[in-house]
Design a protein around this motif. Structure first.
Motif, PDB file in Angstrom:
ATOM      1  N   PHE A 491      47.029  38.797   9.913  1.00 50.15           N
ATOM      2  CA  PHE A 491      47.916  38.245  11.023  1.00 50.15           C
ATOM      3  C   PHE A 491      48.951  39.118  11.268  1.00 50.15           C
ATOM      4  O   PHE A 491      49.298  39.544  12.398  1.00 50.15           O
ATOM      5  N   PHE A 495      50.193  40.392  15.104  1.00 44.62           N
ATOM      6  CA  PHE A 495      50.888  39.326  16.064  1.00 44.62           C
ATOM      7  C   PHE A 495      51.642  39.681  17.100  1.00 44.62           C
ATOM      8  O   PHE A 495      51.978  39.197  17.685  1.00 44.62           O
ATOM      9  N   TYR A 499      51.348  38.129  20.779  1.00 44.46           N
ATOM     10  CA  TYR A 499      52.584  37.727  21.820  1.00 44.46           C
ATOM     11  C   TYR A 499      52.270  38.405  23.196  1.00 44.46           C
ATOM     12  O   TYR A 499      52.348  37.568  24.240  1.00 44.46           O
ATOM     13  N   TYR A 561      46.955  31.306  10.938  1.00 44.50           N
ATOM     14  CA  TYR A 561      48.162  31.636  11.356  1.00 44.50           C
ATOM     15  C   TYR A 561      48.145  31.830  12.692  1.00 44.50           C
ATOM     16  O   TYR A 561      49.458  31.798  13.201  1.00 44.50           O
ATOM     17  N   VAL A 562      47.253  32.255  13.358  1.00 48.35           N
ATOM     18  CA  VAL A 562      47.113  32.074  14.961  1.00 48.35           C
ATOM     19  C   VAL A 562      47.553  31.262  15.557  1.00 48.35           C
ATOM     20  O   VAL A 562      48.387  31.142  16.417  1.00 48.35           O
ATOM     21  N   TYR A 565      51.190  30.330  15.046  1.00 49.21           N
ATOM     22  CA  TYR A 565      52.199  31.056  16.177  1.00 49.21           C
ATOM     23  C   TYR A 565      51.974  30.617  17.382  1.00 49.21           C
ATOM     24  O   TYR A 565      52.917  30.534  18.184  1.00 49.21           O
ATOM     25  N   TYR A 568      54.452  27.987  17.539  1.00 50.59           N
ATOM     26  CA  TYR A 568      55.642  28.351  17.630  1.00 50.59           C
ATOM     27  C   TYR A 568      55.889  28.946  19.279  1.00 50.59           C
ATOM     28  O   TYR A 568      57.014  28.845  19.806  1.00 50.59           O
ATOM     29  N   TYR A 569      55.100  29.670  19.852  1.00 52.91           N
ATOM     30  CA  TYR A 569      54.975  30.154  21.031  1.00 52.91           C
ATOM     31  C   TYR A 569      55.138  29.203  22.130  1.00 52.91           C
ATOM     32  O   TYR A 569      56.201  29.281  22.979  1.00 52.91           O
ATOM     33  N   SER A 593      41.173  30.045  18.416  1.00 57.88           N
ATOM     34  CA  SER A 593      41.428  30.164  16.824  1.00 57.88           C
ATOM     35  C   SER A 593      40.046  30.040  16.193  1.00 57.88           C
ATOM     36  O   SER A 593      39.771  30.643  15.300  1.00 57.88           O
TER      37      SER A 593
END
Length: 622
Positions: A491, A495, A499, A561-562, A565, A568-569, A593
């Motif tokens: 990841f 990453f 983004y 992890y994607v 994330y 979070y995004y 994912s």
């Protein structure tokens, strides 16, 4: 020539998937020959769409505006219409749209433009002074207003459409809303909307007219270049680390086992590189030679996972290469639905890869051509493997998209996929994808490329009974301790690019740097392979011979992890809100994912399989 102005959507700027038909808001129809009262009017008529366009949520209708292109003229043409007195419900709809930062999108000659519905201002405001270059830039700087307070909703009634041309070709379209035309929304008020159309000559080239939409400052920012360079350095470091540790360690292992070729039998006082005596050990990866090539548990399902993973590897590579070659066949961002069209074609054709890969892997670990013993029914496991391979990804995708389509239909958005498009997708799957997958399975099952069938093709014989796996091992010898670390490493290499991809998907930007994406894809493949090899080596050293699922999950853990994330995004990089947008965001992120997990898991298993075969090929067993 006449270029019909076509409205695409209207909806809240914060929620890309919450898009409605333009006339869901109580706008009036322009008084042109396309007015609903006119004969053969094209007002609100649906444009012809490709299947990929409908899948992408593009539902374009004729706006009723009649824009006539006259190069060389300086006249300003205007089209006006007046609404009936607004009812309370219509006024509330306008007020809600203004409060939640709604905008509309229009296409002219396939060039998109955006405009704001209105502004929230204090009572009796004389207008608003815009500091931004256009409405889209202003939308980026405004936020939703949850509590209006003393602010009142105002709607833009005048719009200026500026068409820039070079000879007889339209190269630029700009739309601005006139701040002086803001009208407060009240019950019973009549609003007069006017579109002013003007022309301006320019020297810009027609072939580069989409460049202004590509936001080079964002996508080609030095940080983007640095992230790719940083990921490349990580690959070099990781590859060097794997080579240094494993080659050095394996050399010591071979020496201790007395298995190095062309080396004399070591004496009892011979030392290794660390000065330790070379004595036979009763632990390590050599001891599992009789179990390491045992078939993984749930073999049909595992074979289907690998087959689907290889299909996604080829699909992703094919779509990225198609986009990279855009200058030869036309840039993918210039045609609506072009990427989705490429995905559909590549998925259908790559189905033969999934069938072949799963059939071949199943053949290696289970002899599908062997005759059953007397009295036993013929084995049907290969048919089960083929069925799972055919249904696995389409079933998961269909479940997610069906849920999202139902939600979209309930809300009445333009992202609802029509029944005929779903029917075409079904026929594409039944008549193209399924036969190719079945054909690939049969070819893989009867392929002679993998050597002889059965256990005789493996470097080591397989024991009749599996060796027990030690329980008292350090954390770095347990898969559950190593798999998360492997996923984190993978990841970390993608990453930053993730983004940019997510920003393109959810923030109205046109992704066009597919060269970056191709490079990061290659980096990801290498990092996943290297990290899976390390994990498998530590597990084998701990005498854990169940390396196949471990190597798959080492790569697949990247997807976890994607998705994290993505959470979070959603919370910190967007202003999305509401159940519909929440469902679409996490539905698509879940699908992304899952696909990424299958892809990375397959790459991890492939690298680990090559590694395991390589180290045990030199083992001499008495």
């Amino acid at each position: 020539s006449i270029h019909p102005s076509i409205h695409s959507q209207v909806g809240p700027y914060a929620n890309p998937q919450e898009a409605y038909e333009y006339y869901e808001l109580p706008y009036c129809a322009p008084d042109t020959k396309h007015h609903p009262s006119a004969e053969d009017a094209r007002f609100n008529s649906l444009k012809t769409h490709s299947m990929a366009e409908r899948l992408g949520g593009h539902s374009l209708r004729h706006s009723g505006h009649d824009v006539t292109f006259h190069p060389g003229t300086d006249t300003v043409k205007s089209e006006s219409c007046t609404t009936k007195p607004l009812t309370q419900h219509q006024a509330q709809r306008f007020a809600k749209a203004v409060q939640h930062r709604w905008f509309y999108q229009m296409y002219l000659d396939d060039l998109p433009v955006w405009g704001m519905v209105g502004e929230m201002l204090p009572p009796d405001a004389a207008g608003v002074e815009k500091q931004e270059k256009d409405d889209l830039d202003r939308l980026d700087h405004l936020g939703d207003i949850e509590e209006p307070g003393n602010l009142k909703p105002y709607v833009y009634t005048n719009r200026n459409l500026i068409i820039s041309y070079n000879n007889d070709q339209i190269v630029k379209v700009d739309l601005t809303s006139d701040p002086k035309s803001l009208e407060e929304i009240k019950d019973g008020k009549q609003l007069t909307f006017t579109l002013f159309v003007s022309y301006a000559e320019t020297q810009e080239n027609f072939h580069s007219r989409f460049d202004r939409y590509l936001d080079h400052d964002f996508f080609k920012h030095p940080i983007h270049w640095f992230s790719v360079f940083n990921s490349f350095m990580m690959v070099l470091f990781l590859t060097g680390l794997v080579a240094l540790i494993l080659l050095r360690t394996l050399k010591r292992d071979y020496a201790r086992y007395g298995l190095l070729q062309d080396i004399e039998e070591p004496s009892h006082n011979e030392l290794d590189e660390d000065g330790k005596p070379l004595v036979p050990e009763d632990s390590g990866w050599k001891l599992v030679h009789g179990d390491v090539f045992r078939a993984p548990s749930y073999l049909p399902f595992f074979a289907a996972l690998l087959g689907t993973g290889w299909q996604l590897v080829i699909l992703t590579l094919g779509v990225i290469m198609f986009a990279v070659l855009g200058p030869l066949h036309g840039e993918v961002h210039e045609e609506r639905g072009e990427v989705l069209h490429a995905i559909l074609v590549c998925y259908s054709l790559s189905s033969i890869v999934s069938g072949y890969s799963s059939g071949q892997f199943f053949k290696i670990y289970h002899s599908t051509t062997a005759k059953p013993k007397t009295g036993e029914p013929p084995s049907s496991l290969w048919q089960i493997t083929m069925g799972i391979t055919v249904l696995l990804l389409p079933t998961v995708t269909s479940i997610i998209l069906s849920c999202l389509n139902s939600i979209s239909l309930w809300y009445g958005t333009i992202n609802t996929i029509p029944f005929m498009v779903l029917l075409k997708l079904f026929f594409l799957w039944v008549f193209v994808s399924v036969p190719l997958c079945v054909l690939g399975t049969l070819v893989g099952r009867h392929s002679k490329l993998v050597g002889t069938v059965g256990a005789s093709q493996f470097p080591c014989r397989i024991n009749a009974l599996p060796r027990p796996i030690p329980e008292n091992v350090p954390w770095y010898g347990k898969p559950e301790g190593l798999i998360p670390l492997a996923g984190l490493l993978s990841f970390g290499s993608i990453f930053i690019e993730l983004y940019y991809v997510l920003t393109s998907l959810w923030n109205y930007k046109f992704y066009h740097v597919y060269g970056f994406l191709l490079g990061v894809y290659a980096i990801l493949a290498i990092v996943v392979g290297m990290s899976s090899i390390i994990v498998v080596y530590f597990c084998l050293n701990a005498e854990n011979h169940l390396w196949q699922w471990t190597s798959f999950f080492s790569g697949a853990s990247t997807a976890g992890y994607v998705f994290l994330y993505g959470i979070y995004y959603y919370n910190f990089k967007t202003q999305m809100n509401g159940f519909l947008q929440f469902s679409f965001y996490f539905g698509y992120m879940g699908l992304i994912s899952i696909a990424l997990g299958l892809l990375c898991g397959t790459l991890g298993h492939f690298a680990a399989s090559k590694f395991v075969r390589a180290i045990f090929a030199n083992v001499k067993v008495d």
